[in-house]
Design a protein around this motif. Structure first.
Motif, PDB file in Angstrom:
ATOM      1  N   GLY A   2       4.124  11.749  -0.862  1.00 40.21           N
ATOM      2  CA  GLY A   2       3.261  10.916  -0.244  1.00 40.21           C
ATOM      3  C   GLY A   2       2.344  11.914   0.035  1.00 40.21           C
ATOM      4  N   LEU A   3       2.555  13.629  -0.163  1.00 38.30           N
ATOM      5  CA  LEU A   3       0.828  14.688   0.576  1.00 38.30           C
ATOM      6  C   LEU A   3       0.353  13.842  -0.395  1.00 38.30           C
ATOM      7  CD1 LEU A   3       2.623  18.161   1.625  1.00 38.30           C
ATOM      8  CD2 LEU A   3       2.043  15.426   2.761  1.00 38.30           C
ATOM      9  N   LEU A   4       0.159  13.802  -1.976  1.00 36.54           N
ATOM     10  CA  LEU A   4      -0.889  12.812  -1.905  1.00 36.54           C
ATOM     11  C   LEU A   4      -1.374  12.308  -2.342  1.00 36.54           C
ATOM     12  CD1 LEU A   4      -1.911  13.752  -5.616  1.00 36.54           C
ATOM     13  CD2 LEU A   4       0.140  12.251  -6.647  1.00 36.54           C
ATOM     14  N   MET A   5      -0.897  11.120  -2.206  1.00 36.04           N
ATOM     15  CA  MET A   5      -1.062   9.830  -1.912  1.00 36.04           C
ATOM     16  C   MET A   5      -1.833   9.520  -1.075  1.00 36.04           C
ATOM     17  SD  MET A   5       0.019   8.346  -4.207  1.00 36.04           S
ATOM     18  CE  MET A   5      -0.568   6.066  -3.856  1.00 36.04           C
ATOM     19  N   LYS A   6      -1.203  10.717   0.634  1.00 38.07           N
ATOM     20  CA  LYS A   6      -2.247  10.153   1.771  1.00 38.07           C
ATOM     21  C   LYS A   6      -3.783  10.915   1.249  1.00 38.07           C
ATOM     22  CE  LYS A   6      -1.530  12.000   6.407  1.00 38.07           C
ATOM     23  NZ  LYS A   6      -0.371  12.298   7.447  1.00 38.07           N
ATOM     24  N   THR A   7      -3.766  11.219   0.130  1.00 42.02           N
ATOM     25  CA  THR A   7      -4.637  12.647  -0.415  1.00 42.02           C
ATOM     26  C   THR A   7      -5.686  11.533  -1.235  1.00 42.02           C
ATOM     27  OG1 THR A   7      -3.631  14.780  -0.149  1.00 42.02           O
ATOM     28  CG2 THR A   7      -6.388  14.675  -1.081  1.00 42.02           C
ATOM     29  N   ILE A   8      -5.099  10.984  -1.998  1.00 43.85           N
ATOM     30  CA  ILE A   8      -6.518  10.043  -2.452  1.00 43.85           C
ATOM     31  C   ILE A   8      -6.200   8.621  -2.537  1.00 43.85           C
ATOM     32  CG2 ILE A   8      -5.298  11.036  -4.628  1.00 43.85           C
ATOM     33  CD1 ILE A   8      -3.762   8.464  -4.932  1.00 43.85           C
ATOM     34  N   SER A   9      -5.504   7.813  -1.360  1.00 42.60           N
ATOM     35  CA  SER A   9      -5.184   6.677  -0.930  1.00 42.60           C
ATOM     36  C   SER A   9      -7.204   6.245  -0.710  1.00 42.60           C
ATOM     37  CB  SER A   9      -4.473   6.250  -0.159  1.00 42.60           C
ATOM     38  OG  SER A   9      -4.116   7.090   1.005  1.00 42.60           O
ATOM     39  N   PRO A  10      -8.052   7.227   0.539  1.00 44.14           N
ATOM     40  CA  PRO A  10      -8.928   7.149   0.512  1.00 44.14           C
ATOM     41  C   PRO A  10      -9.762   6.672   0.193  1.00 44.14           C
ATOM     42  CG  PRO A  10      -7.890   8.661   2.488  1.00 44.14           C
ATOM     43  CD  PRO A  10      -7.498   8.432   0.995  1.00 44.14           C
ATOM     44  N   TYR A  35       8.291   6.884   8.943  1.00 40.43           N
ATOM     45  CA  TYR A  35       9.513   6.428   9.931  1.00 40.43           C
ATOM     46  C   TYR A  35       8.860   5.738  10.958  1.00 40.43           C
ATOM     47  CZ  TYR A  35      12.414   9.005   6.940  1.00 40.43           C
ATOM     48  OH  TYR A  35      13.748   9.629   6.272  1.00 40.43           O
ATOM     49  N   ALA A  36       8.084   5.914  11.794  1.00 40.74           N
ATOM     50  CA  ALA A  36       7.100   5.505  12.485  1.00 40.74           C
ATOM     51  C   ALA A  36       6.884   3.762  12.375  1.00 40.74           C
ATOM     52  CB  ALA A  36       6.055   6.328  13.008  1.00 40.74           C
ATOM     53  N   LEU A  37       6.499   4.297  11.148  1.00 42.47           N
ATOM     54  CA  LEU A  37       5.711   3.107  11.064  1.00 42.47           C
ATOM     55  C   LEU A  37       7.006   0.989  10.462  1.00 42.47           C
ATOM     56  CD1 LEU A  37       3.629   0.654   9.834  1.00 42.47           C
ATOM     57  CD2 LEU A  37       3.846   1.461   7.132  1.00 42.47           C
ATOM     58  N   ILE A  38       7.765   2.225   9.882  1.00 41.59           N
ATOM     59  CA  ILE A  38       9.581   1.514  10.457  1.00 41.59           C
ATOM     60  C   ILE A  38       9.343   1.154  11.611  1.00 41.59           C
ATOM     61  CG2 ILE A  38      11.430   1.281   9.798  1.00 41.59           C
ATOM     62  CD1 ILE A  38      11.586   3.206   7.226  1.00 41.59           C
ATOM     63  N   ARG A  39      10.059   2.045  12.402  1.00 38.29           N
ATOM     64  CA  ARG A  39       9.586   1.642  13.630  1.00 38.29           C
ATOM     65  C   ARG A  39       9.044   0.181  14.211  1.00 38.29           C
ATOM     66  NH1 ARG A  39      11.832   6.739  13.675  1.00 38.29           N
ATOM     67  NH2 ARG A  39       9.636   7.691  14.281  1.00 38.29           N
ATOM     68  N   GLY A  82       1.219  -1.495  -0.156  1.00 37.84           N
ATOM     69  CA  GLY A  82       0.313   0.007  -0.001  1.00 37.84           C
ATOM     70  C   GLY A  82       1.038   1.778   0.190  1.00 37.84           C
ATOM     71  N   ALA A  83       0.244   3.122   0.219  1.00 32.41           N
ATOM     72  CA  ALA A  83       0.801   3.541  -0.122  1.00 32.41           C
ATOM     73  C   ALA A  83       0.500   4.476   1.320  1.00 32.41           C
ATOM     74  CB  ALA A  83       0.392   4.127  -1.359  1.00 32.41           C
ATOM     75  N   ASN A  84      -0.608   3.772   1.832  1.00 28.57           N
ATOM     76  CA  ASN A  84      -1.287   4.830   3.152  1.00 28.57           C
ATOM     77  C   ASN A  84      -0.517   4.550   4.188  1.00 28.57           C
ATOM     78  OD1 ASN A  84      -2.911   6.116   5.692  1.00 28.57           O
ATOM     79  ND2 ASN A  84      -3.955   7.113   3.686  1.00 28.57           N
ATOM     80  N   VAL A  85       0.203   4.641   4.822  1.00 26.68           N
ATOM     81  CA  VAL A  85       0.842   4.624   6.663  1.00 26.68           C
ATOM     82  C   VAL A  85      -0.226   4.392   7.263  1.00 26.68           C
ATOM     83  CG1 VAL A  85       2.296   4.741   8.456  1.00 26.68           C
ATOM     84  CG2 VAL A  85       2.876   5.451   5.858  1.00 26.68           C
ATOM     85  N   THR A 100      -0.223 -13.955   9.426  1.00 29.02           N
ATOM     86  CA  THR A 100       0.541 -14.963   8.745  1.00 29.02           C
ATOM     87  C   THR A 100       1.056 -14.043   8.356  1.00 29.02           C
ATOM     88  OG1 THR A 100      -1.081 -14.913   7.089  1.00 29.02           O
ATOM     89  CG2 THR A 100      -0.342 -16.818   8.166  1.00 29.02           C
ATOM     90  N   LEU A 101       0.780 -12.458   8.459  1.00 29.62           N
ATOM     91  CA  LEU A 101       1.694 -11.035   7.779  1.00 29.62           C
ATOM     92  C   LEU A 101       3.157 -11.027   8.234  1.00 29.62           C
ATOM     93  CD1 LEU A 101       1.367  -8.322   7.291  1.00 29.62           C
ATOM     94  CD2 LEU A 101       1.523  -7.171   9.605  1.00 29.62           C
ATOM     95  N   VAL A 102       3.685 -11.035   7.670  1.00 24.89           N
ATOM     96  CA  VAL A 102       5.225 -11.041   7.320  1.00 24.89           C
ATOM     97  C   VAL A 102       5.950  -9.703   7.332  1.00 24.89           C
ATOM     98  CG1 VAL A 102       5.915 -13.488   7.329  1.00 24.89           C
ATOM     99  CG2 VAL A 102       6.076 -11.280   4.712  1.00 24.89           C
ATOM    100  N   GLY A 103       5.076  -8.642   6.615  1.00 24.91           N
ATOM    101  CA  GLY A 103       5.755  -7.759   7.044  1.00 24.91           C
ATOM    102  C   GLY A 103       5.362  -6.441   6.100  1.00 24.91           C
ATOM    103  N   PHE A 104       5.709  -5.572   5.245  1.00 23.50           N
ATOM    104  CA  PHE A 104       4.784  -4.205   4.647  1.00 23.50           C
ATOM    105  C   PHE A 104       5.212  -3.419   3.507  1.00 23.50           C
ATOM    106  CE2 PHE A 104       3.173  -3.743   9.198  1.00 23.50           C
ATOM    107  CZ  PHE A 104       2.031  -3.788   9.227  1.00 23.50           C
ATOM    108  N   SER A 105       4.845  -3.432   2.406  1.00 21.20           N
ATOM    109  CA  SER A 105       5.924  -3.119   1.004  1.00 21.20           C
ATOM    110  C   SER A 105       5.022  -1.587   0.901  1.00 21.20           C
ATOM    111  CB  SER A 105       5.317  -4.302  -0.178  1.00 21.20           C
ATOM    112  OG  SER A 105       5.627  -3.632  -1.604  1.00 21.20           O
ATOM    113  N   ILE A 106       5.438  -0.435   0.825  1.00 22.86           N
ATOM    114  CA  ILE A 106       5.513   0.440   1.145  1.00 22.86           C
ATOM    115  C   ILE A 106       5.565   1.494  -0.001  1.00 22.86           C
ATOM    116  CG2 ILE A 106       4.641   2.627   2.578  1.00 22.86           C
ATOM    117  CD1 ILE A 106       3.184   0.314   3.698  1.00 22.86           C
ATOM    118  N   LEU A 107       5.343   2.151  -0.162  1.00 21.76           N
ATOM    119  CA  LEU A 107       5.268   3.186  -1.605  1.00 21.76           C
ATOM    120  C   LEU A 107       7.035   4.330  -1.259  1.00 21.76           C
ATOM    121  CD1 LEU A 107       4.462   4.221  -4.362  1.00 21.76           C
ATOM    122  CD2 LEU A 107       3.202   5.942  -3.200  1.00 21.76           C
TER     123      LEU A 107
END
Length: 320
Positions: A305-313, A224-228, A193-196, A207-214
């Motif tokens: 990043g701002l654009l994706m945060k806006t359109i992902s909903p 960075y918070a999601l990474i931590r 996905g592209a929305n944290v 069964t989640l092993v990780g996140f694949s993020i834009l």
């Protein structure tokens, strides 16, 4: 079972590699995005095989289901861009007698592969023995595609222990989770996905092993918070789609677990360069990223990043 899950998690995380001076570093795995799509027509058997033969640790491909229930390999919902065919949806067209006759516009003009053909490479080719596969379940698929994937896996090789060490389901939407639990209850999964904020909905998936993020979505305080949070939870971070050298160096500096790229050969070159340079000591990854990026790139990543945060909903509403 827990031991098996730990092994799976390690397989799909950053890998330890020994540098020329004997130091061992964890470096991101290289994932061929739609195969070696910088060189070959995307998502063809040639592209997928070339990525592995040229040094990728894994390959990523996309699945859709035709109207006659065949699980095919295609990123787009229609065949227009890649095959030059009409713009009608793949899910409304039969594979037999229709989709099976199409050839890619880009040489060497190959057919649309089946998921079955891709899995057969993993089941029978020595080149694929220690490799793995990300199956990107596109958000606009019908949920029964999960059952279709499970059926193909079983038909190619009726051994889910084998498959669960080689396949990661890439899931965009929570609507697929009940079907993953029903048909592929032990198969590793990552959220794409592209929305944290939305990504955090997947943290409890068994069964989640990780996140694949834009990439642009990670270049933010939330990213960075999601990474931590992911590292604290023992989950991997993958980044898509990483093609410019500067972006590749950013991922190396950020110490992510894997990079999805159209050019795995170039990423492997830069990974080797990173591996063999002098040790930086204890450098915060976020600070290291700031040193790697130019001001122009920082500005573009921030804006995207701002654009994706806006359109992902809107994207979620359209596909849930």
């Amino acid at each position: 079972m827990e031991k098996e899950r730990e092994i799976e998690q390690f397989r799909f995380s950053a890998k330890p590699v020994t540098a020329a001076d004997g130091r061992v570093k964890l470096v991101p795995q290289s994932i061929g995005h739609r195969g070696f799509s910088a060189k070959y027509a995307e998502n063809t058997l040639s592209a997928l095989q070339a990525a592995i033969e040229d040094g990728a640790d894994a390959i990523e491909t996309d699945v859709r289901m035709s109207s006659d229930g065949v699980v095919v390999i295609s990123h787009d919902p229609s065949t227009k861009r890649v095959f030059g065919s009409n713009g009608s949806l793949i899910k409304k067209r039969p594979y037999v007698g229709d989709l099976d006759k199409l050839l890619t516009l880009r040489p060497p003009n190959e057919k649309m592969p089946l998921l079955r053909e891709v899995l057969e490479l993993f089941a029978s080719s020595a080149n694929f023995d220690d490799k793995w596969l990300v199956i990107d379940v596109k958000a606009d698929n019908e949920v029964d595609v999960i059952e279709g994937i499970a059926k193909v896996m079983k038909e190619v090789k009726d051994d889910f222990t084998f498959w669960n060490s080689r396949i990661v389901l890439g899931i965009w939407m929570v609507k697929f989770l009940p079907y993953c639990e029903k048909y592929l209850p032990q198969t590793p999964m990552m959220h794409i996905g592209a929305n944290v904020w939305y990504a955090r909905k997947f943290l409890g998936a068994p069964t989640l092993v990780g996140f694949s993020i834009l990439l642009a979505s990670l270049y933010s305080t939330d990213g960075y918070a999601l990474i931590r949070e992911s590292r604290a939870a023992g989950k991997a971070i993958y980044v898509w789609t990483v093609n410019p050298d500067e972006a590749m160096r950013m991922c190396l500096a950020l110490q992510v677990d894997a990079v999805l790229t159209d050019n795995p050969v170039r990423f492997n070159e830069l990974r080797k360069e990173y591996l063999n340079r002098e040790a930086d000591g204890k450098v915060d990854p976020e600070s290291a990223v700031e040193k790697v990026l130019t001001l122009g790139t920082k500005t573009r990543l921030y804006a995207l990043g701002l654009l994706m945060k806006t359109i992902s909903p809107i994207f979620r509403i359209m596909n849930e």
